[in-house]
Design a protein around this motif. Structure first.
Motif, PDB file in Angstrom:
ATOM      1  N   TYR A   1       0.844  -1.167   0.233  1.00 18.78           N
ATOM      2  CA  TYR A   1      -0.056   0.023   0.224  1.00 18.78           C
ATOM      3  C   TYR A   1       0.893   1.097   0.103  1.00 18.78           C
ATOM      4  O   TYR A   1       2.513   0.848   0.329  1.00 18.78           O
TER       5      TYR A   1
ATOM      6  N   SER B   1      -2.026   7.172  13.943  1.00 21.10           N
ATOM      7  CA  SER B   1      -0.345   6.382  13.795  1.00 21.10           C
ATOM      8  C   SER B   1      -0.868   5.370  12.688  1.00 21.10           C
ATOM      9  O   SER B   1      -0.629   5.130  12.515  1.00 21.10           O
ATOM     10  N   GLY B   2       0.430   5.659  11.979  1.00 27.08           N
ATOM     11  CA  GLY B   2       0.984   5.087  10.787  1.00 27.08           C
ATOM     12  C   GLY B   2       0.023   5.493   9.170  1.00 27.08           C
ATOM     13  O   GLY B   2      -0.104   5.099   8.022  1.00 27.08           O
TER      14      GLY B   2
ATOM     15  N   LYS C   1       2.920  10.598   8.150  1.00 21.73           N
ATOM     16  CA  LYS C   1       3.610  11.888   8.136  1.00 21.73           C
ATOM     17  C   LYS C   1       4.395  11.964   8.434  1.00 21.73           C
ATOM     18  O   LYS C   1       5.035  12.626   8.190  1.00 21.73           O
TER      19      LYS C   1
ATOM     20  N   THR D   1       6.779  10.123   7.073  1.00 20.10           N
ATOM     21  CA  THR D   1       7.033   9.093   6.029  1.00 20.10           C
ATOM     22  C   THR D   1       6.989  10.699   4.810  1.00 20.10           C
ATOM     23  O   THR D   1       8.140  11.384   4.860  1.00 20.10           O
TER      24      THR D   1
HETATM   25  N1  LIG Z   1      11.397   2.203   6.126  1.00 21.31           N
HETATM   26  C1  LIG Z   1       9.973   1.271   6.272  1.00 21.31           C
HETATM   27  N2  LIG Z   1      10.049   0.161   5.251  1.00 21.31           N
HETATM   28  C2  LIG Z   1       8.264  -0.199   5.013  1.00 21.31           C
HETATM   29  N3  LIG Z   1       7.843   0.672   5.809  1.00 21.31           N
HETATM   30  C3  LIG Z   1       7.253   1.725   5.826  1.00 21.31           C
HETATM   31  C4  LIG Z   1       8.741   2.339   6.414  1.00 21.31           C
HETATM   32  N4  LIG Z   1       8.361   3.083   7.437  1.00 21.31           N
HETATM   33  C5  LIG Z   1       6.764   3.187   7.319  1.00 21.31           C
HETATM   34  N5  LIG Z   1       6.903   2.318   6.727  1.00 21.31           N
HETATM   35  C6  LIG Z   1       5.206   2.640   6.661  1.00 21.31           C
HETATM   36  O1  LIG Z   1       4.469   3.396   6.385  1.00 21.31           O
HETATM   37  C7  LIG Z   1       3.761   4.063   6.915  1.00 21.31           C
HETATM   38  C8  LIG Z   1       3.430   4.654   6.760  1.00 21.31           C
HETATM   39  O2  LIG Z   1       4.336   5.123   8.545  1.00 21.31           O
HETATM   40  P1  LIG Z   1       4.658   6.574   9.010  1.00 21.31           P
HETATM   41  O3  LIG Z   1       6.126   6.339   9.744  1.00 21.31           O
HETATM   42  O4  LIG Z   1       5.104   7.572   7.955  1.00 21.31           O
HETATM   43  O5  LIG Z   1       3.309   6.907  10.214  1.00 21.31           O
HETATM   44  P2  LIG Z   1       2.843   7.691  11.010  1.00 21.31           P
HETATM   45  O6  LIG Z   1       2.283   8.141  10.697  1.00 21.31           O
HETATM   46  O7  LIG Z   1       4.184   8.813  11.791  1.00 21.31           O
HETATM   47  O8  LIG Z   1       3.124   6.692  12.322  1.00 21.31           O
HETATM   48  P3  LIG Z   1       3.127   7.354  13.481  1.00 21.31           P
HETATM   49  O9  LIG Z   1       1.934   8.104  14.108  1.00 21.31           O
HETATM   50  O10 LIG Z   1       2.872   6.628  14.464  1.00 21.31           O
HETATM   51  O11 LIG Z   1       4.447   8.091  14.400  1.00 21.31           O
HETATM   52  C9  LIG Z   1       2.893   2.736   7.689  1.00 21.31           C
HETATM   53  O12 LIG Z   1       2.313   1.438   7.497  1.00 21.31           O
HETATM   54  C10 LIG Z   1       4.516   1.881   8.267  1.00 21.31           C
HETATM   55  O13 LIG Z   1       3.905   0.713   8.625  1.00 21.31           O
END
Ligand SMILES: Nc1ncnc2c1ncn2[C@@H]1O[C@H](COP(=O)(O)OP(=O)(O)OP(=O)(O)O)[C@@H](O)[C@H]1O
Ligand SMILES: [Mg+2]
Length: 310
Positions: A16, A38-39, A42, A44
């Protein structure tokens, strides 16, 4: 100005998109609060702005320049970055951590030291106490403050902050939010701040961007988000108490009646406080109006009815 155009990121071996077709503009000198479960993507998104992660498709421009064309190291020097896990350099003292970027940029020792002193002050840490310690000798919240100080050190035009106050208790957190707001009101910075805390988003953001499963669901002023959630998800996210939260966007001075009759013996509130605080005082003291003080002297009054009409 930061412009994202149709940005998508699908990590290798992932089924995804972590960030899915996001387009967004942050005007120069303004702050956007990025919020979502979460996830939702953000971190990314911030990492793509900092070129720690490359988008799968789409374009990111800062001041009209495509960042994909920049030298990544050079690019990062113009951006203050506060990461979610703090990430201080473990073998450097706190003072060295804060002064790391100015040193890299070749500032002379004296100027760097002066700046480091100033930053200790700004984030509310005692330089005498902490300058020579190492990161592991600080609490989580103290480390986060150092992380913020380090990001501000070289006065970068762009600031990316990933839950900068996550590990800080509510009182210190409110103080740091006010401090950050004050700093941002004095110096022009373009800021994206990630938070889990809606009140923090409302307080810090000129705009609030809500992400869900990689998609940008709503991006508007705090007032618009609270009064017109785009869909059920946003409505749930901002909560049933959104009407009360919205009151924090207005000051007593916005709705007070100036002059007029003073009610003898009535409680008073400062004109600079917000309507949420005013309502809270009315409820806890079971009154329908308060006198309002302007610069310490009574300058009018505010009624519960007036609050309800905003
Ligand atoms: N290096 C990576 N390789 C593969 N998938 C990743 C990687 N980093 C993040 N993801 C996936 O990408 C999605 C977004 O992750 P991200 O860390 O950007 O979320 P977030 O909004 O910052 O969450 P949180 O509030 O928990 O910090 C998640 O489903 C995560 O599992
Ligand atoms: Mg994250």
């Amino acid at each position: 100005m930061i412009t994202l155009t149709n940005i998508t990121k699908t990590y290798a071996q992932s089924s995804y998109a972590a960030v899915n077709d996001v387009s967004l503009t942050v005007r120069e000198g303004t702050t956007v609060a990025l919020i979502g479960p979460s996830g939702c993507g953000k971190t990314t998104l911030l990492r793509m702005l900092n070129r720690l992660v490359d988008p799968s498709s789409g374009k990111i421009e800062i001041d009209g320049r495509d960042i994909a064309q920049s030298d990544p190291v050079e690019h990062r020097r113009g951006i203050g970055y506060v990461i979610q896990q703090v990430g201080l350099f473990p073998h450097m003292t706190i003072a060295e951590n804060i002064g790391a970027v100015p040193s890299l940029l070749g500032w002379d020792r004296k100027k760097t030291l002066r700046r480091v002193e100033e930053l200790f002050d700004i984030v509310g840490l005692d330089a005498g106490e902490f300058a020579r310690r190492y990161p592991k000798q600080l609490s989580g919240g103290q480390q986060q403050r150092v992380g913020v100080a380090r990001a501000l050190a070289a006065d970068p035009p762009v600031l990316l902050m990933d839950e900068p106050f996550g590990a800080i208790d509510p009182i210190a957190r409110a103080r740091l939010q006010d401090e950050l707001k004050l700093i941002l009101s004095k110096v022009s910075k373009t800021v994206i701040v990630v938070t889990h805390d809606l009140d923090e988003a409302i307080k810090l953001g000129d705009g609030v961007a809500i992400l869900r499963e990689g998609r940008l669901i709503q991006y508007e002023t705090p007032e618009a988000i609270l009064s017109h959630p785009a869909d059920e998800f946003v409505e749930d996210f901002v909560g049933a108490d959104r009407a009360v939260r919205r009151l924090s966007l207005f000051r007593v001075s916005d709705v007070m009646t100036r002059g007029g009759l003073q009610v003898a013996g009535s409680r008073s509130i400062a004109a600079s406080l917000n309507l949420r605080e005013a309502l809270s005082q009315m409820i806890s003291h079971d009154v329908d109006e308060l006198s309002v003080t302007v610069d310490g002297a009574v300058g009018g009054f505010i009624t519960k009815k007036a609050i309800m009409t905003v």
